[in-house]
Design an enzyme around this catalytic site. Structure first.
Site, PDB file in Angstrom:
ATOM      1  N   SER A  16      33.825  45.173  16.560  1.00 35.48           N
ATOM      2  CA  SER A  16      34.986  44.390  16.439  1.00 35.48           C
ATOM      3  C   SER A  16      35.585  44.494  14.731  1.00 35.48           C
ATOM      4  O   SER A  16      36.797  44.448  14.664  1.00 35.48           O
ATOM      5  CB  SER A  16      34.507  43.086  17.017  1.00 35.48           C
ATOM      6  N   ASP A  41      30.231  42.351   8.333  1.00 29.05           N
ATOM      7  CA  ASP A  41      30.512  43.613   9.246  1.00 29.05           C
ATOM      8  C   ASP A  41      31.991  44.275   8.524  1.00 29.05           C
ATOM      9  O   ASP A  41      31.911  45.437   8.518  1.00 29.05           O
ATOM     10  CB  ASP A  41      30.914  43.060  10.481  1.00 29.05           C
TER      11      ASP A  41
END
Lengths: 396, 394
Positions: free
Chosen positions: A148, A206
């Site tokens: 994502s 991330d």
């Protein structure tokens, strides 16, 4: 309004050392995973904004006329340069617009929501351009590998680039190109907002990895990109055993509370492993002796993760199967199933690699040969993208 | 001179937690292993001293007249059995025919016997007697078989000489000695261990003497209060290894990665401490067993981290875990033995199946217990028939 076409990619992420211990204040090393998400942005002449996400079977288009239901003043409020804080009101309105309620939140909805948020925010001060974005990812979703975030980073980079807010970094003769530090921070900032929409309370690791690539040190909320680290060949294995990250984090916490004098030293040991690994990886050049150390650190950390209670028989199988070929593995991320990484040496024969991958697939696992420490978000000339991926991107 | 016949036994030893870490100043828990060594001492009317060790195919007789030559060389009183008489050992080595070249189990066992025999009877007349020893313990597997032998020798000979009383009354099956006598037995057993091993820690003979569980830290050995008998499986992978090399390997790893390894040693120390606390609870519940199992699993990981694991030991752990049982290596690692904790309620079919699985892997496997009694005297009826048969043969 015509915008510049562009083709970008961003890497996934994996944790090299420190997962779980990081929750308790220890250092973690996050590295870019060279399974990448590609995004192609194309200007179009109709009055539509289209999004194609074949990985998750999601194809939407939005006609500009529909946007009038969204109260424009709220978009303008946002200053493009101060892309720091999520505009919760905009998100709420977009949720209703896209039809996301708590009941039917799925990958497709969320991906559209994230796209629209960044798109509307980036183009808020001018005319909304008609464009089509197509995304294809090599990353499995929901496996803790940063898919994502890679998506959000790609969105941010492509939209900012299309808007001219950051320059097209690619020159005529380049295969790939990266942006300067300031632009990367801009990209990262928007990507983080994307992550916040998708996950609610992300760590930021991330998207940082997706943006900067290489290796990052993560400690107590602070994210520090590290100096040049070598590209390390790895096998990435997905055991596909489902697990709840929340439950595993809680399990570790309970074990620490149950046996503090036994468990706290284990956390200290993991901290030292991250520190030692960082020292080794910042050596130039990295020798065979260094690889031996990296392998020992992997083995030790894997034992510690089992001690913490996040092991799983499937992960034991990964370790055993790879060790039979002289390769060293550890779980990466939450554990309890999920993924494992196996270190390959530069000299590891491709037949050994193929045989090991086959052994792992025979166990029912998915397995990729890839690398860690590779580049973060970058812009591509079409010829620098693998043919099979380019084909998919060109379909829409 | 007639001496009292007696029948004694002593347990083997295994490490429950703390092996290797103990070398680096951390606490270890040593427990008695209920695979026992039995010794029968019988007065005889010939003028010979005989020793029968069928386990190691060793059978010797000496004429009393040949042994009398050593008496002048025996120093010290029987009560001050503290220090090894190196001169006596040297002379006995020549007598038995042990040189550095041909030192073997048989020679060493005879040497140890003669040393204790002569020292215990030095002040009087040497009696004619026969000792027969049979052990359930495998030798050379780190399970304290030599110490069990030395403890039996010490107890039987001191008892025969009347230095310690016969603890067994007419109606007893088994009997133990008082603390003071146990210390006397242990002292001689330690000398026996010194003859056999050169520089023993003293843990093996202490466990053989006192039984139960002992805490071992920085050279200090502390017998712990009553601990429960725990059922275990003992598995011998029969993979040979050098204890010396394994100890060195651990030391090298600590020196290579001190910030990573020192916390692991601290964690092992805490495991021993936690285990001791659990085992001194009364009564020991299912919840306690769960904790014991967790401690076993954690320690096994730490031992692998230290570098003393082995694929055969991984197999033991995996095979037993498939039956819901928890195992760890015991002792030096790198092969050798593993222990598996059984619960009181563990079905005997599960136990049998697990033992069969382990044997199918090529390992030896025993169902036994830890924490049982130390050296004790037996009435013949309290000894397993098959063992009594062997002891009666000679």
């Amino acid at each position: 309004m015509q915008v510049k076409d562009c083709l970008v990619s961003a890497p996934g992420k994996t944790i090299l050392h420190g997962e779980h211990a990081v929750v308790h204040g220890k250092v973690a090393l996050a590295v870019s995973l060279n399974l990448r998400t590609y995004l192609k942005l194309k200007s179009s002449s109709n009055d539509k904004v289209c999004i194609n996400l074949p990985n998750i079977d999601t194809f939407h288009y939005l006609v500009f006329a529909h946007f009038v239901t969204l109260n424009k003043p709220h978009w303008n409020k946002l200053c493009i340069d101060e892309a720091q804080r999520l505009d919760a009101e905009l998100v709420r309105r977009l949720r209703d617009f896209v039809g996301v309620t708590n009941g039917n939140l799925n990958n497709g909805n969320t991906a559209c929501l994230t796209f629209l948020y960044i798109y509307l925010s980036v183009f808020a001060s001018g005319e909304l351009p008609a464009l089509t974005i197509t995304v294809w990812s090599e990353l499995p979703t929901g496996a803790g590998l940063g898919s994502s975030a890679a998506y959000s980073v790609c969105l941010a980079a492509a939209l900012l680039c299309a808007a001219g807010t950051i320059p097209t970094s690619l020159r005529e003769w380049d295969q790939t190109a990266r942006w300067c530090q300031e632009d990367l921070e801009h990209i990262n900032s928007w990507a983080f907002q994307g992550e916040t929409i998708i996950h609610g309370n992300p760590s930021g690791v991330d998207n940082a990895v997706g943006t900067w690539g290489g290796m990052l040190r993560f400690l107590a909320g602070k994210i520090i990109p590290l100096s040049r680290v070598p590209l390390l060949r790895i096998l990435l294995t997905n055991t596909k055993v489902p697990r709840s990250t929340k439950a595993l984090v809680a399990r570790v916490k309970d074990k620490i509370n149950k046996f503090p004098s036994i468990m706290n030293p284990v956390l200290d040991s993991v901290d030292a492993i991250s520190y030692t690994c960082e020292k080794v990886l910042t050596c130039e050049p990295i020798t065979g002796e260094h690889y031996s150390i990296l392998e020992e650190l992997i083995d030790i950390n894997q034992h510690h993760l089992n001690v913490m209670g996040v092991g799983h028989p499937a992960l034991d199988t990964v370790c055993r199967v790879t060790l039979a070929k002289g390769l060293h593995s550890k779980l990466t991320g939450a554990g309890g199933g999920g993924c494992g990484i196996t270190l390959l040496r530069p000299e590891t024969d491709s037949s050994v690699v193929q045989n090991t991958m086959q052994d792992l697939k025979d166990c029912g696992f998915d397995c990729w040969e890839t690398s860690i420490g590779g580049p973060g978000v970058q812009q591509h000339s079409p010829s620098s993208v693998k043919e099979e991926i380019l084909e998919i991107l060109e379909q829409y």
